[in-house]
Design a protein around this motif. Structure first.
Motif, PDB file in Angstrom:
ATOM      1  N   LEU A   1      -6.984 -49.532  43.782  1.00 19.22           N
ATOM      2  CA  LEU A   1      -6.254 -48.289  42.913  1.00 19.22           C
ATOM      3  C   LEU A   1      -6.210 -48.503  41.592  1.00 19.22           C
ATOM      4  O   LEU A   1      -5.844 -49.822  41.396  1.00 19.22           O
ATOM      5  N   PRO A   2      -6.533 -47.517  41.071  1.00 22.70           N
ATOM      6  CA  PRO A   2      -5.678 -47.828  39.268  1.00 22.70           C
ATOM      7  C   PRO A   2      -3.865 -47.410  39.198  1.00 22.70           C
ATOM      8  O   PRO A   2      -3.344 -46.994  39.782  1.00 22.70           O
ATOM      9  N   SER A   3      -4.125 -48.445  37.804  1.00 21.05           N
ATOM     10  CA  SER A   3      -2.436 -47.935  37.848  1.00 21.05           C
ATOM     11  C   SER A   3      -2.045 -46.564  37.729  1.00 21.05           C
ATOM     12  O   SER A   3      -3.010 -45.902  37.558  1.00 21.05           O
ATOM     13  N   ALA A   4      -1.025 -46.389  37.447  1.00 18.39           N
ATOM     14  CA  ALA A   4      -0.051 -45.435  37.279  1.00 18.39           C
ATOM     15  C   ALA A   4      -0.850 -44.980  35.888  1.00 18.39           C
ATOM     16  O   ALA A   4      -1.116 -43.525  35.554  1.00 18.39           O
ATOM     17  N   LYS A   5      -0.549 -45.437  35.029  1.00 18.05           N
ATOM     18  CA  LYS A   5      -1.270 -44.858  33.271  1.00 18.05           C
ATOM     19  C   LYS A   5      -2.617 -44.817  34.007  1.00 18.05           C
ATOM     20  O   LYS A   5      -2.715 -43.614  32.749  1.00 18.05           O
ATOM     21  N   GLN A   6      -3.758 -45.646  34.560  1.00 16.78           N
ATOM     22  CA  GLN A   6      -5.468 -45.600  34.853  1.00 16.78           C
ATOM     23  C   GLN A   6      -5.631 -44.009  35.210  1.00 16.78           C
ATOM     24  O   GLN A   6      -6.093 -43.189  34.600  1.00 16.78           O
ATOM     25  N   SER A   7      -4.763 -43.796  36.232  1.00 19.33           N
ATOM     26  CA  SER A   7      -4.802 -42.219  37.263  1.00 19.33           C
ATOM     27  C   SER A   7      -4.308 -40.882  35.998  1.00 19.33           C
ATOM     28  O   SER A   7      -5.430 -40.340  35.416  1.00 19.33           O
ATOM     29  N   LEU A   8      -3.418 -41.131  35.434  1.00 21.72           N
ATOM     30  CA  LEU A   8      -2.657 -39.554  34.640  1.00 21.72           C
ATOM     31  C   LEU A   8      -3.956 -40.236  33.060  1.00 21.72           C
ATOM     32  O   LEU A   8      -4.251 -38.579  33.048  1.00 21.72           O
ATOM     33  N   GLN A   9      -4.436 -40.915  32.859  1.00 21.30           N
ATOM     34  CA  GLN A   9      -5.426 -40.837  31.756  1.00 21.30           C
ATOM     35  C   GLN A   9      -6.246 -40.459  32.343  1.00 21.30           C
ATOM     36  O   GLN A   9      -7.519 -39.392  31.492  1.00 21.30           O
ATOM     37  N   ALA A  10      -6.945 -41.067  33.559  1.00 17.60           N
ATOM     38  CA  ALA A  10      -8.274 -39.798  34.001  1.00 17.60           C
ATOM     39  C   ALA A  10      -8.236 -38.443  34.575  1.00 17.60           C
ATOM     40  O   ALA A  10      -8.944 -37.683  33.772  1.00 17.60           O
ATOM     41  N   ILE A  11      -6.877 -37.949  35.017  1.00 17.10           N
ATOM     42  CA  ILE A  11      -6.159 -36.519  33.993  1.00 17.10           C
ATOM     43  C   ILE A  11      -6.489 -35.767  32.924  1.00 17.10           C
ATOM     44  O   ILE A  11      -7.323 -34.626  32.684  1.00 17.10           O
ATOM     45  N   ALA A  12      -6.201 -36.712  32.014  1.00 13.88           N
ATOM     46  CA  ALA A  12      -5.879 -35.978  30.911  1.00 13.88           C
ATOM     47  C   ALA A  12      -7.075 -35.953  29.939  1.00 13.88           C
ATOM     48  O   ALA A  12      -7.549 -35.171  29.560  1.00 13.88           O
ATOM     49  N   ASP A  13      -8.153 -37.028  30.488  1.00 13.34           N
ATOM     50  CA  ASP A  13      -9.686 -36.819  30.557  1.00 13.34           C
ATOM     51  C   ASP A  13      -9.926 -35.631  30.399  1.00 13.34           C
ATOM     52  O   ASP A  13     -11.476 -35.332  30.249  1.00 13.34           O
ATOM     53  N   TYR A  14     -10.081 -36.036  31.629  1.00  9.68           N
ATOM     54  CA  TYR A  14     -10.852 -34.728  32.771  1.00  9.68           C
ATOM     55  C   TYR A  14     -10.552 -33.240  32.173  1.00  9.68           C
ATOM     56  O   TYR A  14     -11.507 -32.227  32.180  1.00  9.68           O
ATOM     57  N   MET A  15      -8.857 -32.933  31.907  1.00 13.45           N
ATOM     58  CA  MET A  15      -8.719 -31.882  31.187  1.00 13.45           C
ATOM     59  C   MET A  15      -8.878 -31.295  29.976  1.00 13.45           C
ATOM     60  O   MET A  15      -9.531 -30.553  29.871  1.00 13.45           O
ATOM     61  N   ASN A  16      -9.145 -32.449  29.260  1.00 14.58           N
ATOM     62  CA  ASN A  16     -10.344 -32.591  27.467  1.00 14.58           C
ATOM     63  C   ASN A  16     -11.143 -32.451  27.996  1.00 14.58           C
ATOM     64  O   ASN A  16     -11.542 -31.395  27.440  1.00 14.58           O
ATOM     65  N   SER A  17     -12.298 -32.608  28.318  1.00 14.66           N
ATOM     66  CA  SER A  17     -13.901 -32.524  29.290  1.00 14.66           C
ATOM     67  C   SER A  17     -14.149 -31.307  29.525  1.00 14.66           C
ATOM     68  O   SER A  17     -15.028 -30.796  28.953  1.00 14.66           O
ATOM     69  N   VAL A  18     -12.840 -30.402  30.431  1.00 17.45           N
ATOM     70  CA  VAL A  18     -13.366 -29.000  30.680  1.00 17.45           C
ATOM     71  C   VAL A  18     -12.586 -28.203  29.649  1.00 17.45           C
ATOM     72  O   VAL A  18     -12.314 -26.484  30.763  1.00 17.45           O
ATOM     73  N   GLY A  19     -12.037 -28.545  29.013  1.00 18.03           N
ATOM     74  CA  GLY A  19     -10.781 -27.801  27.641  1.00 18.03           C
ATOM     75  C   GLY A  19      -9.960 -26.990  29.020  1.00 18.03           C
ATOM     76  O   GLY A  19      -9.077 -25.700  28.643  1.00 18.03           O
ATOM     77  N   LEU A  20      -8.867 -27.841  29.691  1.00 23.04           N
ATOM     78  CA  LEU A  20      -7.651 -27.069  30.298  1.00 23.04           C
ATOM     79  C   LEU A  20      -6.485 -27.430  30.338  1.00 23.04           C
ATOM     80  O   LEU A  20      -6.379 -28.463  29.365  1.00 23.04           O
ATOM     81  N   GLU A  21      -5.893 -26.273  30.117  1.00 26.99           N
ATOM     82  CA  GLU A  21      -4.571 -26.428  29.724  1.00 26.99           C
ATOM     83  C   GLU A  21      -3.412 -26.550  31.202  1.00 26.99           C
ATOM     84  O   GLU A  21      -2.303 -26.933  31.013  1.00 26.99           O
ATOM     85  N   GLU A  22      -4.363 -26.237  32.314  1.00 22.88           N
ATOM     86  CA  GLU A  22      -3.691 -26.437  33.182  1.00 22.88           C
ATOM     87  C   GLU A  22      -3.963 -26.422  34.311  1.00 22.88           C
ATOM     88  O   GLU A  22      -5.554 -26.119  34.482  1.00 22.88           O
ATOM     89  N   ILE A  23      -3.657 -27.234  35.331  1.00 24.21           N
ATOM     90  CA  ILE A  23      -4.987 -27.587  36.494  1.00 24.21           C
ATOM     91  C   ILE A  23      -4.133 -27.254  37.583  1.00 24.21           C
ATOM     92  O   ILE A  23      -2.598 -27.162  38.170  1.00 24.21           O
TER      93      ILE A  23
END
Length: 422
Positions: free
Chosen positions: A328-350
């Protein structure tokens, strides 16, 4: 050798065996009816506050909460708002049919959008006196909305699935319609009718997004005075939205906890929340079990992104359990994966769905403490508390009973810290 289990199969068998061995009887306690708070405190923040840390218990008032939180703590609140989700319809025969709105199905399952729908929609409902409402029968009512009459017709969309179609003849939104039609659905264990003050007291002061059928009650203790004190100490706050469903009141009836049906609930996370969490990943304290379940679900969504499993946010009931720690990734790695995904597709909310079931054996990923009330015996929420503090849950509840704490939705509060060796 034939019949030998792989390491993965052994790991899976072990966690499942431990989960199925959980004895639900050991998570019950005697809760006299007179210990259930039928009404709220006159002043919200004057409720009692029990603080638990590493086996030690202290008794305070909720106004003392600021002194118990380290500077730079991030409090995460659920800003859902309870809608008047219970409605009654009288048939020509005199029979009264009760509907409790659970979840929108058509034209959208996104609750925030469903509140804006006009003219027609389909909701899953709990139906009281269903045997007196046959397929083909239409319930009718004339509702006053903003001074104008609205003709409402209610019929089955799917009898077996309890899907109900509501149709009305004007351009008013579903939210305006239901506000005029329904009443706030108090928890069944209060065993009383909804009264006028409940419209305000059964909402948090920060309730914002309409859609819940039950309040995130740990937040009922917060007032503007408490928020002012928190701000002075640089204790930050952030918000998510989980629209609490009626499933939160469902008792566990299955013999094995793994077989209990967890109702899926809709949750909304903003980009701002993800950024706040990344800045405070070691200092996150959710307000309430709904916020905790949401944040832990968020971690597991990050796992799915980190592992490139899917971009769909849907956390299944037992998804967290089969994993080995080293996978498993760390908490920070998991959150960063979400932030990177949101940035890549231009999402302000999920917008996602979670049915995560947290019981003893669960390892917490984001949450270091929790502010919560006192929960029903043998409930999923008692199992969650036991997962958080271990066997000391019994000590905490025994102490609360001995010290005359008020229980359940309108009851007193606690601040529980994850043990340092967890």
């Amino acid at each position: 050798m034939e019949g030998r289990l792989t390491a993965e199969e052994n790991h899976d068998a072990l966690w499942r065996r431990e989960a199925e061995a959980i004895d639900l009887e050991s998570y019950t306690y005697d809760l006299p009816d007179d210990r259930i708070a039928k009404y709220p405190m006159e002043i919200r923040d004057q409720s009692k506050l029990m603080v638990y840390r590493n086996g030690e218990i202290n008794h305070l008032r909720f106004t003392d909460i600021t002194s118990q939180l380290p500077e730079n703590t991030l409090l995460v609140f659920n800003d859902t708002k309870v809608i008047p989700a219970r409605a009654h319809f009288k048939k020509e025969t005199g029979a009264v049919i009760e509907l409790l709105l659970l979840h929108p199905e058509l034209p959208t399952r996104v609750i925030n959008d469903a509140m804006l729908v006009q003219h027609s929609c389909v909701w899953e409902c709990m139906i009281g006196n269903k045997k007196r409402w046959k397929v083909g029968d239409t319930l009718s009512a004339v509702i006053q909305v903003s001074g104008a009459d609205v003709q409402l017709k209610v019929s089955y969309h799917d009898y077996e699935q309890n899907l109900i179609r509501l149709r009305w003849d004007t351009d008013v939104s579903f939210l305006d319609l239901v506000k005029a039609l329904g009443e706030i659905p108090l928890p069944p264990y209060l065993n009383r009718d909804t009264e006028e003050p409940d419209k305000e007291t059964y909402q948090t002061v920060y309730a914002h997004h309409d859609g819940a059928v039950a309040a995130p009650t740990a937040g009922l203790h917060f007032t503007s005075r408490v928020f002012d004190e928190l701000e002075k100490k640089n204790i930050r706050k952030s918000f998510l939205t989980l629209h609490v469903g009626a499933g939160t009141f469902q008792p566990i009836k299955a013999e094995k906890v793994t077989e209990h049906r967890m109702h899926s609930e809709q949750v909304v996370f903003t980009k701002a929340l993800i950024e706040d969490l990344l800045q405070s990943v070691e200092r996150v304290v959710p307000v309430g079990t709904t916020s905790l379940r949401s944040l832990e679900s968020l971690y597991w969504y990050g796992v799915k992104l980190f592992k490139k499993e899917t971009t769909d946010f849907n956390i299944e009931k037992l998804y967290p359990y089969p994993w080995k720690q080293e996978e498993l990734p760390s908490a920070k790695q998991s959150l960063q994966a979400i932030a990177d995904y949101m940035n890549s597709v231009g999402l302000e909310e999920i917008v996602g769905e979670t049915e995560i079931f947290i019981f003893p054996g669960y390892r917490f990923r984001l949450c270091r403490g929790i502010i919560t009330n006192y929960h029903q015996p043998g409930s999923t929420l008692i199992l969650l508390v036991a997962a958080f503090v271990g066997n000391d849950w019994n000590k905490i509840y025994s102490e609360a009973l001995a010290k005359d704490y008020r229980f359940l939705s309108y009851g007193d509060s606690s601040l529980l810290w994850l043990n340092d060796n967890a």
